[in-house]
Scaffold this active site. Structure first.
Site, PDB file in Angstrom:
ATOM      1  N   ASP A 264       0.961  -1.308  -0.062  1.00 13.01           N
ATOM      2  CA  ASP A 264       0.087   0.188  -0.062  1.00 13.01           C
ATOM      3  C   ASP A 264       0.656   1.393  -0.197  1.00 13.01           C
ATOM      4  O   ASP A 264       1.930   1.284   0.578  1.00 13.01           O
ATOM      5  CB  ASP A 264      -1.001   0.016   1.316  1.00 13.01           C
ATOM      6  CG  ASP A 264      -2.271   0.827   0.764  1.00 13.01           C
ATOM      7  OD1 ASP A 264      -3.098   0.472   0.636  1.00 13.01           O
ATOM      8  OD2 ASP A 264      -1.883   1.926   0.999  1.00 13.01           O
TER       9      ASP A 264
ATOM     10  N   THR B 101     -13.529  -3.635  -7.927  1.00 14.89           N
ATOM     11  CA  THR B 101     -14.736  -3.402  -9.029  1.00 14.89           C
ATOM     12  C   THR B 101     -14.439  -2.193 -10.054  1.00 14.89           C
ATOM     13  O   THR B 101     -14.215  -1.154  -9.607  1.00 14.89           O
ATOM     14  CB  THR B 101     -15.997  -3.018  -8.095  1.00 14.89           C
ATOM     15  OG1 THR B 101     -15.821  -4.035  -7.095  1.00 14.89           O
ATOM     16  CG2 THR B 101     -17.037  -2.988  -8.918  1.00 14.89           C
TER      17      THR B 101
ATOM     18  N   PHE C 273     -16.910 -10.365  -3.594  1.00 13.47           N
ATOM     19  CA  PHE C 273     -18.274 -10.056  -3.213  1.00 13.47           C
ATOM     20  C   PHE C 273     -18.245 -10.107  -1.796  1.00 13.47           C
ATOM     21  O   PHE C 273     -19.453 -10.469  -1.049  1.00 13.47           O
ATOM     22  CB  PHE C 273     -19.154 -11.556  -3.594  1.00 13.47           C
ATOM     23  CG  PHE C 273     -19.066 -11.560  -5.111  1.00 13.47           C
ATOM     24  CD1 PHE C 273     -19.783 -10.745  -5.944  1.00 13.47           C
ATOM     25  CD2 PHE C 273     -18.372 -12.746  -5.919  1.00 13.47           C
ATOM     26  CE1 PHE C 273     -19.933 -10.834  -7.439  1.00 13.47           C
ATOM     27  CE2 PHE C 273     -18.270 -12.849  -7.098  1.00 13.47           C
ATOM     28  CZ  PHE C 273     -19.089 -11.789  -7.927  1.00 13.47           C
TER      29      PHE C 273
ATOM     30  N   GLU D  69     -18.570  -6.001   3.948  1.00 11.03           N
ATOM     31  CA  GLU D  69     -17.811  -5.606   5.216  1.00 11.03           C
ATOM     32  C   GLU D  69     -18.395  -6.039   6.420  1.00 11.03           C
ATOM     33  O   GLU D  69     -19.597  -6.028   6.304  1.00 11.03           O
ATOM     34  CB  GLU D  69     -17.705  -3.904   5.259  1.00 11.03           C
ATOM     35  CG  GLU D  69     -16.912  -3.535   4.040  1.00 11.03           C
ATOM     36  CD  GLU D  69     -16.937  -1.860   4.032  1.00 11.03           C
ATOM     37  OE1 GLU D  69     -17.406  -1.151   4.935  1.00 11.03           O
ATOM     38  OE2 GLU D  69     -16.684  -1.577   2.840  1.00 11.03           O
TER      39      GLU D  69
ATOM     40  N   GLY E 191     -35.450  -0.381   5.698  1.00 11.58           N
ATOM     41  CA  GLY E 191     -34.751   0.555   6.582  1.00 11.58           C
ATOM     42  C   GLY E 191     -34.640   2.052   5.784  1.00 11.58           C
ATOM     43  O   GLY E 191     -35.247   2.275   5.227  1.00 11.58           O
TER      44      GLY E 191
ATOM     45  N   CYS F 101     -19.742   0.276  -1.785  1.00 11.05           N
ATOM     46  CA  CYS F 101     -19.893  -0.435  -2.858  1.00 11.05           C
ATOM     47  C   CYS F 101     -21.232  -0.049  -3.795  1.00 11.05           C
ATOM     48  O   CYS F 101     -21.271   0.251  -4.951  1.00 11.05           O
ATOM     49  CB  CYS F 101     -19.997  -1.717  -2.906  1.00 11.05           C
ATOM     50  SG  CYS F 101     -18.535  -2.546  -2.557  1.00 11.05           S
TER      51      CYS F 101
HETATM   52  C1  UDX Z   1     -21.937  -4.994  -0.648  1.00 11.86           C
HETATM   53  C2  UDX Z   1     -22.317  -6.651  -1.278  1.00 11.86           C
HETATM   54  O1  UDX Z   1     -23.113  -7.331  -0.202  1.00 11.86           O
HETATM   55  C3  UDX Z   1     -20.916  -7.186  -1.458  1.00 11.86           C
HETATM   56  O2  UDX Z   1     -21.097  -8.612  -2.236  1.00 11.86           O
HETATM   57  C4  UDX Z   1     -20.000  -6.597  -2.402  1.00 11.86           C
HETATM   58  O3  UDX Z   1     -18.781  -7.180  -2.584  1.00 11.86           O
HETATM   59  C5  UDX Z   1     -19.752  -5.028  -1.624  1.00 11.86           C
HETATM   60  O4  UDX Z   1     -21.082  -4.372  -1.396  1.00 11.86           O
HETATM   61  P1  UDX Z   1     -21.344  -4.130   1.521  1.00 11.86           P
HETATM   62  O5  UDX Z   1     -21.248  -2.922   1.076  1.00 11.86           O
HETATM   63  O6  UDX Z   1     -20.360  -4.504   2.932  1.00 11.86           O
HETATM   64  O7  UDX Z   1     -21.349  -5.331   0.716  1.00 11.86           O
HETATM   65  O8  UDX Z   1     -22.762  -4.185   2.801  1.00 11.86           O
HETATM   66  P2  UDX Z   1     -24.115  -5.257   2.685  1.00 11.86           P
HETATM   67  O9  UDX Z   1     -23.976  -6.164   3.690  1.00 11.86           O
HETATM   68  O10 UDX Z   1     -24.357  -5.679   1.353  1.00 11.86           O
HETATM   69  O11 UDX Z   1     -25.217  -3.970   2.723  1.00 11.86           O
HETATM   70  C6  UDX Z   1     -25.321  -2.826   1.849  1.00 11.86           C
HETATM   71  C7  UDX Z   1     -26.285  -1.809   2.612  1.00 11.86           C
HETATM   72  O12 UDX Z   1     -27.370  -2.237   2.386  1.00 11.86           O
HETATM   73  C8  UDX Z   1     -25.860  -1.322   3.802  1.00 11.86           C
HETATM   74  O13 UDX Z   1     -26.336  -0.067   4.079  1.00 11.86           O
HETATM   75  C9  UDX Z   1     -26.991  -2.154   4.650  1.00 11.86           C
HETATM   76  O14 UDX Z   1     -27.685  -1.421   5.693  1.00 11.86           O
HETATM   77  C10 UDX Z   1     -28.231  -2.223   3.671  1.00 11.86           C
HETATM   78  N1  UDX Z   1     -29.121  -3.297   3.787  1.00 11.86           N
HETATM   79  C11 UDX Z   1     -28.740  -4.643   3.302  1.00 11.86           C
HETATM   80  C12 UDX Z   1     -30.536  -2.944   3.731  1.00 11.86           C
HETATM   81  O15 UDX Z   1     -30.869  -1.686   4.291  1.00 11.86           O
HETATM   82  N2  UDX Z   1     -31.322  -3.877   3.952  1.00 11.86           N
HETATM   83  C13 UDX Z   1     -31.058  -5.241   3.714  1.00 11.86           C
HETATM   84  O16 UDX Z   1     -31.801  -6.201   3.804  1.00 11.86           O
HETATM   85  C14 UDX Z   1     -29.600  -5.660   3.427  1.00 11.86           C
END
Ligand code: UDX
Length: 458
Positions: free
Chosen positions: A36, A127, A161, A164, A280, A287
């Site tokens: 990095d 990505t 995929f 976090e 929500g 992402c």
């Molecule tokens: C996402 C993808 O899931 C992952 O595969 C990709 O590589 C990166 O982007 P991430 O951003 O870590 O992962 O979070 P994720 O758990 O997918 O949630 C994304 C957002 O959606 C969050 O703000 C979460 O609070 C919201 N969310 C998720 C909802 O509001 N409702 C849900 O049912 C699920």
């Protein structure tokens, strides 16, 4: 894993994706160097401290001490490597386009340091927009031509995929591994790299649990372009699924239904599935927002409109306003009110606040003249560093956020919030409004404790 199968891997970019991937590959027996250019990150890693909050990451880092290396440039290391994984940032530009300068910089530095007799597989894990594998190939060739050397290399696309907060889990136990490559040699090398995961031959590290019903992840082999598009399609679909349930949360409120019951009722249909149906305040993070904008931008470049994906984004923007609308509906005047905000991270189990709904909600409340107190178990430092406004008051607990507040708004689904003594908390407030932006808490109980409780769609 047998040492003869071990590969020498350089991971360029030690953020969520790079560091998690590098550590996991090192744990599985490969020789890994994580690079990095940010000296702060490297200095922390060399002291075996994680620069990010991520479940199990610091423990794994300490366990790997002495087995993994960290460096601030790739230099001579690349000459010994079998694989270079590019996991640098790909931020959004104002117009939704993706800034590929870090990817190109990584490609140039690889080209500048490769040895003439070397074969190297360059893997795009960041990505990246469609066509980036080809672009990386061009940049590498340009760099090698400048040096007047002829090296053998190949570029594959291997999108991640991981979520976090569950990044290690998703790396060790993925639903699938996608490899986009033009040559069988590249596929075979990545098959070798992922063999312990594909065959599940490893004992999981601490805090990373293999689910009882987890089998073997399929290896999906595609062209580089399809692999690039798979990543955008997956994220756009998931974002759309959340926006879809959020849109129905609005109609549920109007007709007197409960969106949680509706979500269960549809999620049990195998064709729909139960995941990503929690209504929500909307989606955020590093992402979904970026990737959704990026694929809309790509569509436009090709003269192709993407109305469904655009609508997912519009619904998400509208959704962030619902919390303030609910506060207005209950408190009427916002100016002069004290509002306690619970949660800054874009979701639980991370300190990441990028595109978090909390940023917009807090800005909106301040604009309307409210006094805002905020609390988050781990994300307060990041918020302070990147988004803070001088008017925001940081407090150290839910109890402090609630003291003398007219209302509380919950914006992140932290487990800690489930275990608060809400009865006691209610009695310390000036008002009794509770807006649950994640439908985290039981409505009946919260109402019994004296709150005027409003969820999203229930
Ligand atoms: C996402 C993808 O899931 C992952 O595969 C990709 O590589 C990166 O982007 P991430 O951003 O870590 O992962 O979070 P994720 O758990 O997918 O949630 C994304 C957002 O959606 C969050 O703000 C979460 O609070 C919201 N969310 C998720 C909802 O509001 N409702 C849900 O049912 C699920």
């Amino acid at each position: 894993m047998k040492p003869k199968d071990a590969l020498h891997i350089i991971v360029i970019g030690s953020g969520y994706v790079g560091l998690t991937t590098g550590l996991a590959l090192s744990y599985l027996g490969h020789r890994v160097t994580c690079v990095d250019k940010n000296p702060e990150i490297i200095s922390k890693l060399r002291q075996w401290q994680s620069p990010i909050y991520e479940t199990g990451l610091e423990e794994l880092l300490k366990e790997q001490s002495g087995r993994i290396e960290f460096a601030d440039s790739i230099n001579s290391r690349i000459t010994e490597a079998d694989i270079a994984i590019v996991a640098v940032g790909t931020p959004s530009k104002e117009n939704g386009d993706t800034d590929l300068s870090y990817v190109e910089e990584a490609a140039r530095s690889i080209g500048a340091s490769m040895a003439p007799d070397q074969f190297l597989l360059v893997v795009n894990k960041s990505t990246v927009p469609i066509g980036t594998a080809r672009r990386v190939k061009t940049v590498l060739t340009e760099e090698l031509t400048k040096r007047g050397v002829c090296c053998h290399f190949s570029v594959a696309s291997n999108p991640e995929f991981l979520r976090e907060g569950a990044a290690l889990h998703d790396t060790f136990f993925p639903d699938r591994i996608v490899v986009g490559a033009d040559e069988i040699e590249s596929v075979n090398l990545l098959r070798q790299m992922y063999a312990p995961i594909l065959e599940q031959t490893f004992i999981p590290p601490k805090k990373v649990v293999r689910a009882e019903r987890y089998g073997f992840p399929p290896l999906v082999i595609t062209s580089p372009t399809s692999a690039e598009l798979i990543k955008y399609t997956a994220n756009a679909y998931l974002a759309m699924k959340i926006s879809f349930i959020n849109e129905f949360a609005g109609i549920a409120e109007r007709v007197g239904a409960d969106i949680r019951e509706v979500a269960r009722g549809i999620g049990l249909d195998n064709r729909i599935g139960p995941h990503f149906l929690n209504a929500g305040v909307g989606w955020g993070g590093s992402c979904f927002p970026k990737d959704v904008r990026s694929i809309i931008y790509t569509g436009a470049q090709y003269g192709y409109d993407m109305p469904l994906v655009k609508a997912a984004l519009d619904v998400n923007t509208r959704q962030r306003k619902t919390v303030i609308e609910k506060l207005q509906a209950t408190l009427k005047v916002i100016r002069g009110r004290t509002i306690g905000v619970l949660g800054l991270a874009f979701k639980a189990n991370t300190d990441d606040i990028r595109e978090s709904p909390a940023i917009d909600v807090i800005a909106g409340l301040l604009e309307m003249g409210a006094r805002v107190k905020v609390y988050d178990p781990v994300a307060m430092d990041n918020y302070r560093r990147f988004y803070s406004r001088p008017e925001v008051i940081f407090v150290g607990s839910v109890v402090q956020a609630a003291a003398e507040a007219d209302a509380l708004v919950l914006l992140t689904d932290w487990d800690e919030f489930r275990h608060v003594d809400w009865k006691e908390t209610a009695s310390s407030m000036k008002g009794n409004v509770f807006i649950d932006g994640r439908n985290l808490l039981p409505k009946d109980e919260m109402t019994r404790f004296g709150f005027t409780y409003l969820g999203i769609g229930c």
